[in-house]
Design a protein around this motif. Sequence first.
Motif, short mmCIF file in Angstrom:
data_model
loop_
_atom_site.label_atom_id
_atom_site.label_comp_id
_atom_site.label_asym_id
_atom_site.label_seq_id
_atom_site.Cartn_x
_atom_site.Cartn_y
_atom_site.Cartn_z
N TRP A 5 0.85 -1.18 0.00
CA TRP A 5 0.00 0.00 0.00
C TRP A 5 0.89 1.24 0.00
O TRP A 5 2.09 1.15 0.22
CB TRP A 5 -0.90 0.00 1.22
CG TRP A 5 -0.19 -0.37 2.47
CD1 TRP A 5 -0.10 -1.62 3.00
CD2 TRP A 5 0.60 0.47 3.31
NE1 TRP A 5 0.68 -1.60 4.12
CE2 TRP A 5 1.12 -0.33 4.34
CE3 TRP A 5 0.89 1.82 3.31
CZ2 TRP A 5 1.94 0.18 5.35
CZ3 TRP A 5 1.71 2.33 4.32
CH2 TRP A 5 2.22 1.52 5.31
N ALA A 10 -1.10 4.85 4.85
CA ALA A 10 -1.76 4.14 5.93
C ALA A 10 -2.11 5.09 7.06
O ALA A 10 -1.45 6.11 7.26
CB ALA A 10 -0.87 3.02 6.46
N ALA A 70 -4.73 0.34 5.86
CA ALA A 70 -4.21 0.80 4.57
C ALA A 70 -5.25 1.65 3.86
O ALA A 70 -6.41 1.73 4.28
CB ALA A 70 -3.82 -0.40 3.71
#
Lengths: 439, 200
Positions: free
Chosen positions: B155, B158, B181
């Motif tokens: 990802w 976050a 995420a």
Amino acid sequence: MSGTESLEMSAFIVDRMEVGIFAVDSTMRVVLWNRFMATYSGQSADDMLGRNLFQMFPELPAKWLEKKIRNVFMLKNYAFTSWEQRPYLFRFSHSRPVTGGDEAMQQSCTFLPVKNRADQVRFVCVNLFDCTDIALFQRRLQGTVQELEREKEAQRRLIVKLEDAQGQLMQSEKLASIGQLAAGVAHEINNPIGFVNSNLGTLDNYVRDLLRLLDAYEEASSKAVAPPPNLEPVAALKQEVDFNFLKDDVRCLLSESKEGLERVKKIVQDLKDFARVDPTQEWLWTDLHKCLDSTLNVVSNEIKYKAQVVKHYGALPQVECMPSQLNQVFMNLLVNAAQAIVDKGVITVSTGVSDGWAWISVADTGSGIDPENIKRIFDPFFTTKPVGRGTGLGLSVSYSIVAKHGGRLEVESELGKGTTFSVHIPITQTHPDAEANAV
Amino acid sequence: MLNQEQQEALQEIANIGMGQAGSSIAQVFDHFVQLSIPRILILGADDLPSALEKLVNADQITAVRQAFHGRLRGEAIVLFGEQRCNDLADLLGYEHTPDHVNELELLLDVTNILVGACLGGIAAQLRSEIGFSAPSLMADRVPADALLRSEDLSWSTALLVEVNFRLEQRSFACHLVILMAQEEIRVMALALDRFLETYK
């Protein structure tokens, strides 16, 4: 599907699932006990319902498990156990009665808070999963990984050994090529040295005779009643050539030349020893202490003003070796030790046996070897001694002699503290040369 | 990713949630547990490893991770220093000084309690159900900078909620990090909007 039908189905699934499912209330009384639990525990739902879990299964870790279940009631939250840390809660036989497996079923459990509409935890439901297959597989995998690690470690050690062997090979390779060169050079130099030496001897005699003759003339002329005429130019010439000085100096020059030649001969001898073109050497069972003592006698002149010699002789059996060659090694080490000592010091000669090998060490309290140089000390022609004092061959000769005995010559040194050389040789030779020479 | 109002709401929810968590944990351990004020950060994958490294002031760290799922999804990581949590063994019914295997089980138990209490607290404020997977060991005494590598993270952004725990009498301390995420942050934003609705 009606509500009843749906409930029945749920109940059926819970009962027949291939997962252990049971539930307890806050007093640890069992309120649900599915078929999986009944089958593996040997206690039917009828036996279990309404009974205290820990009374029915005294083998459970009661204190810990009860605390865990109470925490689920209190926190309204899941809890877990894993076979990896705790292989099992219930000691069930595993599900592989035919193919075999671990001693007991490996279990992972989930503790589930069962809440009512008012969000209060009424029961704790435990789902018990059979992880025996995973555990078996994982352990086998771990075994394989460990095996691989072991092999990797063995390979790493082997690589170190190979590197060592390569280093030694390069060293002996270098020695061998220098050896060939040295043998050739030594041979070439020996011939001219031979005739220069003998000519120098003869020259010395001639000069002596000539000087004697001149002396006789002088004496005769000085004693003559009537000195011979026309001597003035002779006296002038005598003055001119500084005859008195010349008379002394010609002797000096000759003796210095002789010394120089001796030194050349010694170097050539070292070169020959180094090339060890000496096939007459024999392998003999030898008392190395006797060797050491005789070598100490030979070099006592070089040592006695510099160092006190301390002997720590251990119990040493007879060793199969070429004694005259080893003598040379000992001599080199002792002379080096004495030379390393600046003012006064101690040379300690020790012997002993370890792991079927004989060892002899020569330790000095000298100046030590610079770590930069220590790798090169066995290289031919490497020397730190002033020009003219060392050929740089002593240690390489020693190294090749010890190597020929299938042994090792090791060095440990600390700057300012001293150096210890140790010779390690096998007591019995397995070298093919040994058998060839013994016949 | 979260507007000012949402972020403030989340801070408020986290404060209340952690307060509740603190009292539940105190019940379990039978000791008062100090909790820090939750810190909320939104950061990129590149910054996470160093952010975690800075959090724990120890050369060797041990980390346990646990996933939570429901409407809110993500993972929580509990970071322990050198001392780990051996001093809590008796509080959780362990009868002996833990050996290495028990030590790991104890780490998982403590993580489960802390994560469950804290996320439970937050989820309750947001009136959403939350479930948990079993916790698992992520790092067993590794150098702080070796815990996570940003190139392994799939990802880019976050949401991080960090809180630290301290139990003075037992010289126990650890950090709890809740991570969601980017996809999940949107769900969180919606949940926060609904939460804000009820107060308007």
